[in-house]
Motif scaffolding. Sequence first.
Motif, PDB file in Angstrom:
ATOM      1  N   VAL A   1       0.838  -1.205   0.000  1.00  0.00           N
ATOM      2  CA  VAL A   1       0.000   0.000   0.000  1.00  0.00           C
ATOM      3  C   VAL A   1       0.870   1.252   0.000  1.00  0.00           C
ATOM      4  O   VAL A   1       0.620   2.218  -0.731  1.00  0.00           O
ATOM      5  N   LEU A   2       1.918   1.249   0.811  1.00  0.00           N
ATOM      6  CA  LEU A   2       2.818   2.402   0.862  1.00  0.00           C
ATOM      7  C   LEU A   2       3.519   2.619  -0.482  1.00  0.00           C
ATOM      8  O   LEU A   2       3.687   3.759  -0.935  1.00  0.00           O
ATOM      9  N   ALA A   3       3.897   1.527  -1.112  1.00  0.00           N
ATOM     10  CA  ALA A   3       4.548   1.634  -2.424  1.00  0.00           C
ATOM     11  C   ALA A   3       3.599   2.217  -3.458  1.00  0.00           C
ATOM     12  O   ALA A   3       3.982   3.065  -4.284  1.00  0.00           O
ATOM     13  N   LEU A   4       2.299   1.807  -3.423  1.00  0.00           N
ATOM     14  CA  LEU A   4       1.317   2.342  -4.368  1.00  0.00           C
ATOM     15  C   LEU A   4       1.092   3.825  -4.131  1.00  0.00           C
ATOM     16  O   LEU A   4       0.951   4.613  -5.091  1.00  0.00           O
ATOM     17  N   LEU A   5       1.042   4.245  -2.869  1.00  0.00           N
ATOM     18  CA  LEU A   5       0.890   5.673  -2.572  1.00  0.00           C
ATOM     19  C   LEU A   5       2.078   6.477  -3.098  1.00  0.00           C
ATOM     20  O   LEU A   5       1.924   7.580  -3.644  1.00  0.00           O
ATOM     21  N   CYS A   6       3.264   5.907  -2.934  1.00  0.00           N
ATOM     22  CA  CYS A   6       4.477   6.576  -3.443  1.00  0.00           C
ATOM     23  C   CYS A   6       4.423   6.713  -4.957  1.00  0.00           C
ATOM     24  O   CYS A   6       4.718   7.771  -5.512  1.00  0.00           O
ATOM     25  N   ASP A   7       4.000   5.639  -5.653  1.00  0.00           N
ATOM     26  CA  ASP A   7       3.894   5.686  -7.114  1.00  0.00           C
ATOM     27  C   ASP A   7       2.858   6.701  -7.560  1.00  0.00           C
ATOM     28  O   ASP A   7       3.053   7.435  -8.545  1.00  0.00           O
ATOM     29  N   ALA A   8       1.721   6.769  -6.863  1.00  0.00           N
ATOM     30  CA  ALA A   8       0.672   7.726  -7.219  1.00  0.00           C
ATOM     31  C   ALA A   8       1.175   9.157  -7.068  1.00  0.00           C
ATOM     32  O   ALA A   8       0.890  10.036  -7.900  1.00  0.00           O
ATOM     33  N   PHE A   9       1.922   9.424  -6.014  1.00  0.00           N
ATOM     34  CA  PHE A   9       2.460  10.772  -5.802  1.00  0.00           C
ATOM     35  C   PHE A   9       3.434  11.147  -6.922  1.00  0.00           C
ATOM     36  O   PHE A   9       3.386  12.266  -7.466  1.00  0.00           O
ATOM     37  N   VAL A  10       4.333  10.213  -7.297  1.00  0.00           N
ATOM     38  CA  VAL A  10       5.295  10.490  -8.367  1.00  0.00           C
ATOM     39  C   VAL A  10       4.564  10.737  -9.685  1.00  0.00           C
ATOM     40  O   VAL A  10       4.897  11.661 -10.454  1.00  0.00           O
ATOM     41  N   ALA A  11       3.513   9.913  -9.970  1.00  0.00           N
ATOM     42  CA  ALA A  11       2.757  10.094 -11.212  1.00  0.00           C
ATOM     43  C   ALA A  11       2.086  11.463 -11.240  1.00  0.00           C
ATOM     44  O   ALA A  11       2.059  12.149 -12.278  1.00  0.00           O
TER      45      ALA A  11
ATOM     46  N   LYS B   1      11.313  14.165 -19.657  1.00  0.00           N
ATOM     47  CA  LYS B   1      11.565  12.717 -19.704  1.00  0.00           C
ATOM     48  C   LYS B   1      12.700  12.336 -18.759  1.00  0.00           C
ATOM     49  O   LYS B   1      12.657  11.285 -18.110  1.00  0.00           O
ATOM     50  N   ASN B   2      13.728  13.185 -18.732  1.00  0.00           N
ATOM     51  CA  ASN B   2      14.821  12.901 -17.797  1.00  0.00           C
ATOM     52  C   ASN B   2      14.318  12.921 -16.346  1.00  0.00           C
ATOM     53  O   ASN B   2      14.669  12.060 -15.528  1.00  0.00           O
ATOM     54  N   ASN B   3      13.462  13.938 -16.051  1.00  0.00           N
ATOM     55  CA  ASN B   3      12.890  13.987 -14.704  1.00  0.00           C
ATOM     56  C   ASN B   3      12.019  12.767 -14.433  1.00  0.00           C
ATOM     57  O   ASN B   3      12.033  12.198 -13.335  1.00  0.00           O
ATOM     58  N   ALA B   4      11.236  12.378 -15.464  1.00  0.00           N
ATOM     59  CA  ALA B   4      10.368  11.212 -15.290  1.00  0.00           C
ATOM     60  C   ALA B   4      11.195   9.969 -15.007  1.00  0.00           C
ATOM     61  O   ALA B   4      10.854   9.154 -14.139  1.00  0.00           O
TER      62      ALA B   4
ATOM     63  N   ALA C   1      11.319   6.120  -7.411  1.00  0.00           N
ATOM     64  CA  ALA C   1      10.125   5.410  -6.956  1.00  0.00           C
ATOM     65  C   ALA C   1      10.346   3.908  -6.959  1.00  0.00           C
ATOM     66  O   ALA C   1       9.946   3.209  -6.019  1.00  0.00           O
ATOM     67  N   ALA C   2      10.994   3.424  -8.034  1.00  0.00           N
ATOM     68  CA  ALA C   2      11.262   1.986  -8.091  1.00  0.00           C
ATOM     69  C   ALA C   2      12.188   1.571  -6.955  1.00  0.00           C
ATOM     70  O   ALA C   2      12.000   0.511  -6.328  1.00  0.00           O
ATOM     71  N   GLY C   3      13.192   2.437  -6.683  1.00  0.00           N
ATOM     72  CA  GLY C   3      14.086   2.118  -5.573  1.00  0.00           C
ATOM     73  C   GLY C   3      13.364   2.101  -4.245  1.00  0.00           C
ATOM     74  O   GLY C   3      13.583   1.205  -3.412  1.00  0.00           O
ATOM     75  N   LEU C   4      12.470   3.107  -4.057  1.00  0.00           N
ATOM     76  CA  LEU C   4      11.686   3.122  -2.811  1.00  0.00           C
ATOM     77  C   LEU C   4      10.784   1.902  -2.703  1.00  0.00           C
ATOM     78  O   LEU C   4      10.616   1.309  -1.631  1.00  0.00           O
TER      79      LEU C   4
ATOM     80  N   TYR D   1      12.686  10.326 -11.398  1.00  0.00           N
ATOM     81  CA  TYR D   1      11.720  10.052 -10.337  1.00  0.00           C
ATOM     82  C   TYR D   1      11.202   8.620 -10.387  1.00  0.00           C
ATOM     83  O   TYR D   1      10.872   8.042  -9.348  1.00  0.00           O
ATOM     84  N   SER D   2      11.118   8.050 -11.593  1.00  0.00           N
ATOM     85  CA  SER D   2      10.682   6.658 -11.701  1.00  0.00           C
ATOM     86  C   SER D   2      11.704   5.719 -11.077  1.00  0.00           C
ATOM     87  O   SER D   2      11.340   4.751 -10.407  1.00  0.00           O
TER      88      SER D   2
END
Length: 828
Positions: free
Chosen positions: A16-26, A284-287, A294-297, A290-291
């Motif tokens: 759940v925490l990982a999904l919240l992190c991904d949603a914030f980055v998106a 794209k570089n920022n994406a 996020a993947a690391g987190l 941050y991706s």
Amino acid sequence: MNRRWTPRIIVLSGLVLALLCDAFVAHMLSVNYRETYRTTEAANGDLARALEEYMLRNIQGVEVLLSTTIDSLARNPSLLTPGNPALINELQQRVAPYPVANAIVVLDAAGNLLGDSLGNGGPGRERSFADRAYYQVQRDDPGRGLFIDVPVASRVRSKLVIAVSRAYLTPDGRFGGVVFVPLDYENLRQFFLSLNVGQRGTVTLYRDDGTILLRTPNADEFAGRDVRSNRLFTRHLPQAPSGSFEGSGMTDGTSRSISYRRVAGMPLVVTVARDPVEYLAGWKNNALYYSVIAAGLNLLIVGFGLGLARQWRLREDSEQALRDNFEQHQLVTENVPALIVHVGADGYIRYANRVAREWYAQPSAEASRRIDDYIDPSRAAEVRRKVDAALAGRTAAGEEKVAFPDGSERWCQTIRVPDRGQDGTVRGYFVLSVDITERKRIEDELRQAQKMEAIGQLAGGIAHDSNNMLAATLGNLDLLLDALPATESSSRSLVERAIEAAERVADLNRRLLAFARKQTLRPQITDVNQLVSGMTTILQRTLGETIEIEVAQDPMLWRCLIDPTELQNALLNLALNARDAMAGSGRLTITTANAVLDQPLDDGDERVTPGDYVTITVSDMGAGMPPEVARRAFEPFFTTKEFGKGSGLGLSMVYGFARQSGGTVVIASRVAEGTRVTLYLPSAGPGASDRPPAGAARLSRPETGERILVVEDNPLVGAMASTMLSSMGYRPVVVTNPTSAIAELERPEPIALLLTDILLPGGVTGVDLARQARRRWPELPILFMSGFADPSLVPDEFRATTTLLAKPFRLGQLSEAIVSTLAGTKVN
């Protein structure tokens, strides 16, 4: 709570925490994307506005210049005469304050030049501009005002200009002519190119009717193109004089962010377009950044959760992990193709893998013995030094030749690595050893091949120099034979025997050059039956009396176009291989037959085209070969014979000869039944016959006394060629270097043919000389000669009309080559 649910709750919370992190980055990336797009759109708009102001400032200046000039002409109609100095002076004063204007030009009602600020229009400098679009537009509609034409080539200066024009009227209101200012197209294009819109962006200047005046990049490709059907003119400009939209490129279909502006008060529209690939590169570089974060987190969260969950099963899982680790370690060490041994500090073997047990014939890994029991006594001192080094904490590596209990010897690449405990104490050492016997064998074969290559180079050099001497010998013998009367039979017989001996030496030289790969095939129409029959005695003597030779020939065998000497070498190679396969005794069968291939024959390497072929089959009753060996039989250096008893080149040379001749060779073999090798050679047809070889007899030809220039650094060969040519009625001129040859060609008396050696001293070859001569005297016939009989020495540009005359050559061969070259035909 049940303790067994705890690991699952921890893992679920982490997800759940990982999904919240991904949603914030998106969300952040989406916001950043919209901001990037707005920023780019604003930058495009700003640049379009700046471009509008630039064009407005320049065109307004030009319009003021045109208006004031027309007013001046209206006040002073007397100026409107062709080449009027007062008109030219007036125009020069008018244009001076306007640096953007290269010139100002006045045309009369018929489109003829009255004058310009560059001084044109006077006598001898008249020009008509009646065909120009800006003249025709102003003539047809004098009241339209300012008109800007597409880029055209200036008739005054050799460069492109954009004409900004206005019509002027006579006092009675009729069309009086045109005044226009040619703007420098290149300066405007360079300004457009200086605008930073990225490598894939575009800047475009349109006329308001949809005509492209200038577009960068690729300006010349688009100038004058009518794009009024473009959405810019059909949808956006009618709605607003400026704005932005997404549109596709006219050439590449790429979607771009486009900003447009109509130039105020001018019939012009400017656009600035940027490619998303470039303006979104930062996003794209920022994406990506941050991706990755996020993947690391996510990985960190999931890993942390899994780590916590594993704590509940730590004891059971750790024990299982230890067992699994040991099994994997054993699986790797037992199956790796290398010896691995662990020896303790006391000299006892702690572990030996499967390869070690096989090499030393040990049935089980449980037996614990000292490493000294397996060391060859003759190498004990050398091995002891390496063992002591490992026990002292130093890695010892090197190549070793090791004897094993089964009597075999192996070359091994061995390394001894210290085994240290956590406190740094050496507890023993590991021995890792890889069998490199095959690599050693290949290295030996490579050294042998390099030695053979060196011998080939030496043989080629000897044969080349020998051919030069033989050229002089054979040539002079031909001249002597030609000079002897027919009644001197005994003297002629002596000369003929000497010629025969010299030709045998020449044939030996050809074989040496073939060995050195400096001799190409000499195909000729050959009777294979006759060749095989003639070789039978030689083969019997070579193979020995214990080999029975049986020959089965097709009496209707076609002739074929091949090099008979190379075919003899091929048959001899096949016969020697058959003898070795039969261990010195057995029956060798040679069969000839005709074959018609209705479909392509795939020999495993290349496809042989359908057609008529002559086949020669060599069969033996030897040990045969398994399929995996037969597949590699034609590979260079591949041999199953003992080292030193075969080079592995015999069958590869046979295969190369067959392929170079336009055919192929196929092998069929079975273990314990024998081998059958079939040569497919292209047929020359049932009735083909070869032409008689050129010998001492010269071709009949009227002796017209042409001068022939001979370039030969060997004085003996040069003298021989001179005498031969003189005996044929030519007038030879012999020189020893290219410089003298060029000097001779420059003399008034013409040279009918250039005969030059290819290899000449001084850094300039015969080919270089031929190129110089061909550039200056393109009709001069050229004939090459060389001791290396390789047609590839002749460059492609000469092969269609030039022949290579191989040394040594006979009088008839030289005569034939000379006559054919002078006649403009090529000797084959």
